[in-house]
Write a protein that holds these residues in place. Structure first.
Motif, PDB file in Angstrom:
ATOM      1  N   ARG A 124       0.775  -0.859  -0.076  1.00 55.16           N
ATOM      2  CA  ARG A 124       0.192   0.140   0.310  1.00 55.16           C
ATOM      3  C   ARG A 124       0.726   1.151   0.090  1.00 55.16           C
ATOM      4  NH1 ARG A 124      -3.512  -0.392   4.603  1.00 55.16           N
ATOM      5  NH2 ARG A 124      -4.282  -2.017   3.580  1.00 55.16           N
ATOM      6  N   HIS A 144       2.247  -2.443   5.669  1.00 52.48           N
ATOM      7  CA  HIS A 144       1.401  -2.482   3.925  1.00 52.48           C
ATOM      8  C   HIS A 144       2.310  -1.502   2.816  1.00 52.48           C
ATOM      9  CE1 HIS A 144      -2.199  -5.275   4.251  1.00 52.48           C
ATOM     10  NE2 HIS A 144      -2.700  -4.530   5.242  1.00 52.48           N
ATOM     11  N   VAL A 176      -0.143  -8.376   3.595  1.00 51.55           N
ATOM     12  CA  VAL A 176      -1.672  -8.892   3.101  1.00 51.55           C
ATOM     13  C   VAL A 176      -2.853  -8.960   3.718  1.00 51.55           C
ATOM     14  CG1 VAL A 176      -0.379 -10.398   1.592  1.00 51.55           C
ATOM     15  CG2 VAL A 176      -1.983 -10.770   2.956  1.00 51.55           C
ATOM     16  N   ASP A 177      -4.104  -8.164   3.380  1.00 55.18           N
ATOM     17  CA  ASP A 177      -5.279  -8.425   3.607  1.00 55.18           C
ATOM     18  C   ASP A 177      -6.121  -9.438   2.896  1.00 55.18           C
ATOM     19  OD1 ASP A 177      -5.063  -6.930   5.368  1.00 55.18           O
ATOM     20  OD2 ASP A 177      -5.723  -4.878   4.638  1.00 55.18           O
ATOM     21  N   GLU A 199      -8.183  -8.409  14.076  1.00 58.06           N
ATOM     22  CA  GLU A 199      -8.082  -7.725  12.157  1.00 58.06           C
ATOM     23  C   GLU A 199      -8.035  -9.263  11.955  1.00 58.06           C
ATOM     24  OE1 GLU A 199      -6.325  -4.902  10.686  1.00 58.06           O
ATOM     25  OE2 GLU A 199      -6.759  -3.143  11.144  1.00 58.06           O
ATOM     26  N   TRP A 248      -8.520 -10.747   8.197  1.00 55.76           N
ATOM     27  CA  TRP A 248      -7.684 -10.209   7.279  1.00 55.76           C
ATOM     28  C   TRP A 248      -6.482  -9.641   7.361  1.00 55.76           C
ATOM     29  CZ3 TRP A 248     -11.451  -7.676  10.715  1.00 55.76           C
ATOM     30  CH2 TRP A 248     -10.790  -5.917  10.483  1.00 55.76           C
ATOM     31  N   HIS A 249      -5.636 -10.105   8.556  1.00 53.47           N
ATOM     32  CA  HIS A 249      -4.544  -8.992   8.124  1.00 53.47           C
ATOM     33  C   HIS A 249      -3.397 -10.009   8.607  1.00 53.47           C
ATOM     34  CE1 HIS A 249      -1.016  -5.541   8.267  1.00 53.47           C
ATOM     35  NE2 HIS A 249      -0.909  -5.962   8.981  1.00 53.47           N
TER      36      HIS A 249
HETATM   37 ZN   LIG Z   1      -3.900  -5.203   6.424  1.00 51.65          ZN
END
Ligand SMILES: [Zn+2]
Length: 347
Positions: free
Chosen positions: A267, A291, A297-298, A337, A339-340
């Motif tokens: 990111r 990121h 990564v998510d 989180e 997803w992280h």
């Molecule tokens: Zn993330």
């Protein structure tokens, strides 16, 4: 007792001639089974040579090992027993020829099975050899049959026939199993093991990538310095993080039949600012996100929720590839989180 070893011949020649008692011509590397078969082949040749005139025996080629076993026990020399014994040798030789073929054709025999065949072949070799030696050493104790030069009905001819039968069956099993092994796909667990092993072996080689982005600020890495993910269009990571995620994805795909769903990877600083604006507290302070270093990564499609099979599988396997849902992002962390996921070099 160990049978003399010779390199496995493509085609045996000189069975009654010069191969009879040569020794020591070893030294060529070969497979275990191949070696056992070669030793066995020589011993069979010797045993056959001790009992001449096999080809002329009327029932030599028709009697089965089982038949030989049933007629063998009568002690003392007799024509029928000698024939049975010859027949066992003939059958053993046939089994050996098949063993060579199987050994050449099934290069991928399971190691365990290879050892079983080897052990059986060695046992048969010992029997054949002792048979030949017994014939020679006891020659003076018996009345020789006319023109036979020392034939004898051996007590272990039944054992020999039995061993031959077992070896033949083992070879049959080996053939069919080898085909099954080639046809059966690896299980997801096996794939995961293989990939984890590769990740471990690659760790040292890809370590140089770890500081490859040190010259750049967080979120300011040129696109050319990032590695594209093959299974997630438009997503990029630092080279070592990408390499290990690729391996993890192979294992994940074997388990779930789908690729990892990457919703975010590297990111840029601007992107971090935008994310912070839309997600607020949920996003990292711009310039401080992993990121921005291309090592986070998510993930979606199941992994983004605690307790799903995808999430649990990742928690179990991802660390072997250097990837993990960091402690602060777990269900009991300060900022959950699911997803992280972040990367840190293993090894
Ligand atoms: Zn993330």
């Amino acid at each position: 007792m160990t049978a003399p070893r010779f390199p496995l011949p493509r085609r045996r020649t000189g069975r009654h001639g010069e191969t009879r008692r040569r020794s020591g011509a070893t030294g060529t590397p070969r497979t275990a089974v191949g070696g056992a078969m070669a030793g066995l082949a020589l011993t069979a040749a010797v045993a056959t040579a001790v009992v001449p005139g096999t080809a002329g025996a009327e029932t030599a080629t028709t009697a089965t090992p089982t038949g030989a076993a049933s007629t063998a026990p009568s002690p003392g020399p007799s024509a029928s027993v000698v024939t049975s014994s010859d027949s066992a040798t003939v059958t053993a030789t046939a089994a050996l020829q098949r063993a060579e073929t199987v050994t050449q054709q099934t290069a991928s025999l399971p190691r365990k099975q290879e050892r079983r065949i080897e052990a059986r072949a060695e046992r048969l070799a010992e029997l054949l050899e002792s048979r030949g030696q017994t014939g020679a050493s006891r020659a003076s104790e018996r009345a020789p049959l006319p023109e036979s030069g020392g034939r004898e009905a051996l007590a272990d001819s039944a054992t020999l026939a039995e061993a031959t039968t077992k070896l033949t069956k083992l070879l049959d099993d080996a053939e069919s199993t080898a085909i099954e092994v080639q046809a059966a796909p690896p299980t997801p667990a096996e794939v995961a093991d293989v990939q984890a092993d590769r990740a471990k072996k690659a760790a040292k080689k890809i370590a140089r990538h770890a500081d490859s982005l040190d010259d750049f600020a967080n979120g300011r890495v040129p696109a050319g310095k990032m590695k594209k993910l093959s299974f997630a269009k438009g997503e990029t990571l630092r080279a070592d993080a990408a390499a290990q995620l690729e391996r993890l994805d192979v294992a994940y795909h074997a388990r779930f039949g789908k690729h990892l769903s990457v919703t975010d990877s590297y990111r840029s600083y601007e992107s971090q600012v935008a994310t912070r604006a839309s997600k607020g507290y949920m996003a990292a302070v711009p310039g401080y996100s992993n990121h921005g270093w291309g090592v986070a990564v998510d993930l979606g499609d199941g992994v983004e929720s605690f307790g799903t099979p995808e999430y649990e599988w990742m928690r179990e396997h991802a660390p072997e590839f250097g990837w993990d849902n960091p402690a602060w992002a777990r269900a009991d962390g300060r900022k959950p989180e699911a997803w992280h996921w972040e990367y840190a070099p293993i090894g």
